[in-house]
Motif scaffolding. Sequence first.
Motif, short mmCIF file in Angstrom:
data_model
loop_
_atom_site.label_atom_id
_atom_site.label_comp_id
_atom_site.label_asym_id
_atom_site.label_seq_id
_atom_site.Cartn_x
_atom_site.Cartn_y
_atom_site.Cartn_z
N GLY A 45 -12.78 11.88 4.09
CA GLY A 45 -11.88 12.07 3.30
C GLY A 45 -10.65 11.50 3.13
N ILE A 46 -10.54 10.20 3.72
CA ILE A 46 -9.55 9.11 3.64
C ILE A 46 -10.26 8.05 2.77
CG2 ILE A 46 -8.40 7.63 4.97
CD1 ILE A 46 -8.29 9.29 7.53
N TYR A 47 -9.41 7.62 2.05
CA TYR A 47 -9.96 6.73 0.81
C TYR A 47 -8.65 5.63 0.59
CZ TYR A 47 -12.66 10.96 0.00
OH TYR A 47 -13.17 12.07 0.04
N LEU A 48 -9.06 4.50 -0.10
CA LEU A 48 -8.37 3.45 -0.54
C LEU A 48 -8.86 3.39 -1.89
CD1 LEU A 48 -8.05 0.62 2.24
CD2 LEU A 48 -6.07 1.89 0.94
N ILE A 49 -7.97 3.45 -2.98
CA ILE A 49 -8.12 3.55 -4.18
C ILE A 49 -7.31 2.57 -5.21
CG2 ILE A 49 -8.34 5.16 -6.21
CD1 ILE A 49 -8.99 7.35 -4.28
N GLU A 50 -7.74 1.91 -6.01
CA GLU A 50 -7.05 1.19 -6.85
C GLU A 50 -6.66 2.13 -8.02
OE1 GLU A 50 -6.21 -2.02 -6.31
OE2 GLU A 50 -7.34 -1.76 -4.44
N PRO A 51 -5.39 1.78 -8.63
CA PRO A 51 -4.81 2.73 -9.58
C PRO A 51 -5.53 2.89 -10.93
CG PRO A 51 -3.74 0.63 -9.44
CD PRO A 51 -4.62 0.78 -8.24
N GLU A 52 -6.23 1.75 -11.32
CA GLU A 52 -7.17 1.96 -12.44
C GLU A 52 -8.24 3.00 -12.37
OE1 GLU A 52 -8.55 -2.05 -10.70
OE2 GLU A 52 -6.69 -0.73 -10.91
N TYR A 111 3.55 7.34 -9.94
CA TYR A 111 4.03 6.81 -8.59
C TYR A 111 3.12 5.70 -8.05
CZ TYR A 111 7.08 11.02 -8.62
OH TYR A 111 7.69 12.13 -9.19
N LEU A 112 1.89 5.97 -8.66
CA LEU A 112 0.70 5.22 -8.12
C LEU A 112 0.24 3.87 -9.01
CD1 LEU A 112 -1.58 8.15 -7.04
CD2 LEU A 112 0.20 7.05 -5.51
N ASP A 113 1.13 2.79 -8.70
CA ASP A 113 0.86 1.57 -9.36
C ASP A 113 0.57 0.53 -8.55
OD1 ASP A 113 3.20 1.04 -7.86
OD2 ASP A 113 4.49 0.63 -9.44
N GLU A 114 -0.13 0.98 -7.47
CA GLU A 114 -0.66 -0.21 -6.53
C GLU A 114 -1.81 0.57 -5.72
OE1 GLU A 114 1.66 -0.83 -2.78
OE2 GLU A 114 3.08 -1.21 -4.54
N THR A 115 -2.57 -0.08 -4.88
CA THR A 115 -3.45 0.20 -3.95
C THR A 115 -2.98 1.42 -3.36
OG1 THR A 115 -4.61 -2.03 -3.69
CG2 THR A 115 -5.40 -0.20 -2.14
N PHE A 116 -3.65 2.50 -3.20
CA PHE A 116 -3.02 3.74 -2.29
C PHE A 116 -4.20 4.32 -1.59
CE2 PHE A 116 -4.30 5.28 -6.56
CZ PHE A 116 -4.98 6.49 -6.21
N HIS A 135 1.91 1.55 9.78
CA HIS A 135 1.05 0.52 9.37
C HIS A 135 1.84 0.20 7.94
CE1 HIS A 135 -1.83 2.30 11.93
NE2 HIS A 135 -2.52 1.24 11.74
N GLY A 136 3.07 0.18 7.72
CA GLY A 136 3.69 -0.24 6.71
C GLY A 136 4.04 0.47 5.34
N VAL A 137 3.26 1.62 5.45
CA VAL A 137 3.52 2.47 4.09
C VAL A 137 4.93 3.03 3.95
CG1 VAL A 137 3.00 4.63 3.05
CG2 VAL A 137 1.03 3.17 4.13
N GLN A 138 5.47 2.70 2.80
CA GLN A 138 7.15 3.01 2.51
C GLN A 138 7.13 4.21 1.53
OE1 GLN A 138 8.94 -0.79 2.20
NE2 GLN A 138 9.25 -1.18 4.14
N GLU A 139 6.11 4.29 0.94
CA GLU A 139 6.40 5.25 -0.44
C GLU A 139 5.06 6.38 -0.34
OE1 GLU A 139 7.07 5.20 -5.15
OE2 GLU A 139 7.20 3.47 -3.79
N MET A 144 0.98 -1.26 0.09
CA MET A 144 0.02 0.18 -0.12
C MET A 144 0.85 1.33 0.09
SD MET A 144 -2.94 0.99 2.52
CE MET A 144 -1.98 1.08 4.27
N LYS A 145 0.62 2.37 -0.98
CA LYS A 145 1.36 3.47 -1.02
C LYS A 145 0.29 4.51 -0.44
CE LYS A 145 4.22 2.28 -5.00
NZ LYS A 145 4.81 2.80 -6.00
N ALA A 146 0.57 5.67 -0.18
CA ALA A 146 -0.22 6.56 0.31
C ALA A 146 -0.09 7.97 -0.59
CB ALA A 146 -0.04 7.03 1.77
N VAL A 147 -1.29 8.86 -0.56
CA VAL A 147 -1.13 10.28 -1.04
C VAL A 147 -1.74 11.15 0.07
CG1 VAL A 147 -2.07 11.67 -2.87
CG2 VAL A 147 -1.46 9.43 -3.51
#
Length: 817
Positions: free
Chosen positions: A171-178, A95-100, A44-48, A1-4
Amino acid sequence: MKAVILAGGQGSRLRPLTENLPKPMISVFGKPIMEHITGHLVAHGVQEIVTTLHYRPRVIRDHFGDGSDFGFTMHYTLEKEPLGTAGSVKLGTPYLDETFLVAGGDALVDFDFNQFLEFHRKKGAKVSLCLVRVRDPSEFGIVITDENGAVQRFLEKPGPSEVFSDTVNTGIYLIEPEVLDYIPEGEDYDFAGDLFPKLLQDGVPIFGYVAQGYWSDIGTLDQLRQAHWDFLDGKVKLPLDGNQISEGVWIGEGVDMAPDISITPPCWLGNGVQVHAGAKLGPYVMLGDNVEVDDHAMIGRSIVMRNCFIGESADLRNCIVAPRNIIEAECELGNECVIGAGGHLGQRVVVKPGVMIWPDKKVDIGATVTENLVWESLTRPSIFGSRGISGLGNLWVTPEFAVVVGKALGTWIKQGGRVVVSRDRHPFSRLIKRALVSGLLAVGVDVDDLEESSAPVTRFCAGYGRGIDGGVHLRVSEEHPEVAQIELFESHGLPLTRSSRRKVEATFYRADYPKVAMRHVGHLRYPGRVSERYLDSLIPCLDLPSIGRIQRQTVCCIEGSVSIRILDEIFRRSGISYLRVGGGGDPDINIESARKIVKLNHSLGFVMNAGSERLQLIDEDGEILDYERSEHLLIAAFILGAPERLPVFLSTGHPAFLYELAREQHREVVVTRVEAAARLAEIREQTKGTLEWFEFEHFYLGYDALSACCRLLEFLGKYGMLLRDLHRRVPRSFEHHFNVACPWEEMGRVMRTLSDREEADMEGVPEGVRLSMHSGSAFILPSADQPEVMVSLEATDASSLGTLTDEMKHMLLNIIG
């Protein structure tokens, strides 16, 4: 999981805190809101992380850099124009090539993001909304989901009649890159208003996850306050830096607290906080790193951010103070007031409840701020006071400030000029002197560094040295150990005239300094024999045989090392017995020791302050005469003993008996202004070409205790008189001096009103107003240092003086209003 992280908002509802700062960088317990978020993401494991920037982007970049110092990799995107929440995230597509995960940079949250991610994947969602239940949903987007969690309906910030749920969008979301493909390039596009309705319409699965935990969208000042109180109450399950030393009290590293302070929990003190004697903190107080709280200050339910100074007996109640503020002694900050970053409130400033002061504003002593201060500061007419420039050391008078003063003075003196500079023995004076000297050298002015010296010796070097164009003396005030003073002198050794001060001050504010090539910067010299030069000029002006006729032992209590060396030599040449007391430690103890010796031996005592300017006398009976009475006796000695043709200079505030004594001796009286610069300039002008007696004319004016001591000994020896005899011969009047607060802007009206009264006696009064009252006389003069009028009263007896005091206070308070 990445984050924005959405960090482009201006935070207009958080002004004045966000006037020069992006909203995500507002401090919460010593670090930006956004740092709390990034820390929680890393946990929570976010590294990017991708951060979207728009308003003051450099502040965020400079703090986080590439993220490596915080345990993650940071990428940035920049909105040149606002693109909305979804449009700004679109910029991060590379930069967003996975769930973010998407979160606002102003959200304080402790949700379990791993559970949120598990929900998202279990539902097979393309978008998952993080929801919470709140009491008042009107400020948020309302969301309705079915029993499976699928979003059915939502509405942004509904009106009272439109509320259909208490479950709101954080205002907190989980989004798939597509999903990014649905967001148009370069358009203002919003998640809730544009993207989500489009996805629902196209049948893209959107789910809502109701989170458990703390969430606060810190968009207002009230929400910022509440977030701090919630943290202190343990409602926020995020790390709180510091060590818990008792129930509800946390302190950081290097905290210094006096043993008698009072702390009512909950309270949090950051690293390097200093809390001095008698201070009271709490409940609900947050002090950022390196905050200093002076003696007896009271702070309750307030947020004071880093690098602030809270002065003695200040009172802060439910307010927010942004970083780098100076709140001086006895200030009162009312309920819900906010002070922007980098401000300076002078002594006794009152900020009324709800008032906001924008960043970098200065409010001068005694002012009352009743409405928001946005554009202009409320400052006194001049940076100069009655004795030069003064202010709290390292808070107002800083090295940076001293450099600018040096440049301004050097610009007025002009390139190629030469200035003598000295200081007292305090380490801070040494620091400020070096900074000021740097300013002088930078504009091409040469400096003779006298190192440690006294103000009288510095004035002498400026006035009698060859090719000297001015002088500077730096010291710590004896009246307040936290106040630094900078005195500036002209080429004749007298304080800058009003005209000269205006020119220096204009340059100070304009910062219009000459550009000097490296080869033309000033030269720094260290001249020798400074004290000896002063002594060599003073000795020929003295009647040493008359001084030598003093048969009794003289006891001196001296604090200045320069004065000790000079007085040692004068007494040695005069051949009089001399005992030195003190020179260090507690001045009050030294004076009492001198008094006991004087009384025991029926000798004569002198007490000089550390600056060698003020002189107190101790007569043969051991009576310590205060500064005012000592000055009166010095004036009397001049009236009785100086050559007949020399006038005596008296300011309008001096008592009537000195005028009468001068008339009895057929000596001309010249009435001068009270201000040192104007008074000394007038004396200098009228005594050109006179006898040697007046070569050191400052002696009875309180500006040179060394020459005053010698002149008095000379007078007593010449006439074979005891000090107590002079004390008895010279009348005493009943006097009282006090100040009354008066705003700068009201000063002219108040003085005009006084001068129009029938009691006004303006004959021979060069400044101020003199009133002839039934019970005595009053002299009223505006202060050059504070927004006050100075009142000097004189009466024939104690009872009349009490009546006059009450009468004048009542009159002035009615006029000032």
